[in-house]
Design a protein around this motif. Structure first.
Motif, PDB file in Angstrom:
ATOM      1  N   GLY A   8       4.480   0.212  -0.883  1.00 15.58           N
ATOM      2  CA  GLY A   8       3.416  -0.751  -0.646  1.00 15.58           C
ATOM      3  C   GLY A   8       2.151  -0.288  -1.356  1.00 15.58           C
ATOM      4  N   TRP A   9       1.097  -1.062  -1.241  1.00 12.77           N
ATOM      5  CA  TRP A   9      -0.153  -0.700  -1.923  1.00 12.77           C
ATOM      6  C   TRP A   9      -0.859   0.468  -1.244  1.00 12.77           C
ATOM      7  N   ARG A  10      -0.396   0.833  -0.038  1.00 12.12           N
ATOM      8  CA  ARG A  10      -0.886   2.034   0.634  1.00 12.12           C
ATOM      9  C   ARG A  10       0.289   2.693   1.339  1.00 12.12           C
ATOM     10  N   ALA A  98       8.522   9.274   0.311  1.00 10.47           N
ATOM     11  CA  ALA A  98       9.775   8.507   0.297  1.00 10.47           C
ATOM     12  C   ALA A  98      10.989   9.396   0.029  1.00 10.47           C
ATOM     13  N   GLY A  99      10.992  10.593   0.594  1.00 12.34           N
ATOM     14  CA  GLY A  99      12.113  11.492   0.416  1.00 12.34           C
ATOM     15  C   GLY A  99      12.161  12.168  -0.943  1.00 12.34           C
ATOM     16  N   SER A 135       2.676  -5.560   0.236  1.00 12.99           N
ATOM     17  CA  SER A 135       3.178  -4.775   1.367  1.00 12.99           C
ATOM     18  C   SER A 135       2.381  -3.499   1.557  1.00 12.99           C
ATOM     19  N   SER A 136       2.459  -2.960   2.787  1.00 14.68           N
ATOM     20  CA  SER A 136       1.818  -1.694   3.124  1.00 14.68           C
ATOM     21  C   SER A 136       2.808  -0.799   3.843  1.00 14.68           C
ATOM     22  N   PHE A 137       2.719   0.477   3.591  1.00 16.82           N
ATOM     23  CA  PHE A 137       3.475   1.491   4.313  1.00 16.82           C
ATOM     24  C   PHE A 137       4.974   1.184   4.378  1.00 16.82           C
ATOM     25  N   LEU A 138       5.559   0.827   3.252  1.00 11.32           N
ATOM     26  CA  LEU A 138       6.994   0.559   3.194  1.00 11.32           C
ATOM     27  C   LEU A 138       7.814   1.817   3.465  1.00 11.32           C
ATOM     28  N   GLY A 140       7.178   4.156   5.700  1.00 11.29           N
ATOM     29  CA  GLY A 140       7.041   4.707   7.040  1.00 11.29           C
ATOM     30  C   GLY A 140       5.667   4.492   7.625  1.00 11.29           C
ATOM     31  N   ASP A 141       5.662   4.472   8.949  1.00  8.83           N
ATOM     32  CA  ASP A 141       4.422   4.293   9.685  1.00  8.83           C
ATOM     33  C   ASP A 141       3.566   5.538   9.595  1.00  8.83           C
TER      34      ASP A 141
END
Length: 149
Positions: A8-10, A98-99, A135-138, A140-141
């Protein structure tokens, strides 16, 4: 080459070499380099090499400013989004998102009132990620106990 991972953008990422478990990052495809917004910085020499000692606010609720230091790999002129040119120190540090874990060049700068202490620029993103600006934080929270962004 594996398929690029969506962002996401963040996003939240970590900087393990600097002892930073979580920092809010703006994924900024308009920026060539990545930037870490520091509150204070001081250059010094160790074993003939230039280092920088700095303090940063990670954007993690309830966590105070974090001290860190790193070897300076270069100093370059950087033009910010307002067209202002400054010379900034660049460090090489590991990023985890993201791993994935990889080394990236990051410049250090002091800017007031930043919502995102980290800008993740396109050089660090290239070949690894695709950015969905809607999208944001794709990946994880926020870390445990953090308020919503």
């Amino acid at each position: 080459m594996p398929h690029p991972v969506p962002l996401g953008w963040r996003e939240w990422l970590s900087l393990p070499d600097l002892g930073i478990v979580a920092v809010r990052a703006k994924v900024d495809t308009g920026a060539r380099s990545s930037a870490l917004h520091v509150l204070d910085q001081e250059s010094f020499r160790r074993d003939g090499a230039e280092y920088v000692r700095f303090v940063l606010d990670t954007g993690v609720h309830g966590q105070g400013p974090q001290p860190a230091e790193a070897r300076v790999i270069d100093r370059r002129r950087v033009t910010d989004s307002g067209g202002h040119v400054t010379e900034r120190p660049f460090i090489l540090t590991r990023l985890c998102l993201a791993g994935q874990e990889w080394e990236a060049e990051v410049n250090l700068t002091h800017r007031r009132n930043m919502l995102f202490p980290m800008l993740l620029g396109r050089t660090a993103l290239a070949g690894r990620f695709l950015v969905d600006p809607a999208s944001s934080f794709l990946q994880g929270d926020r870390p445990e106990g953090q308020p919503p962004p």
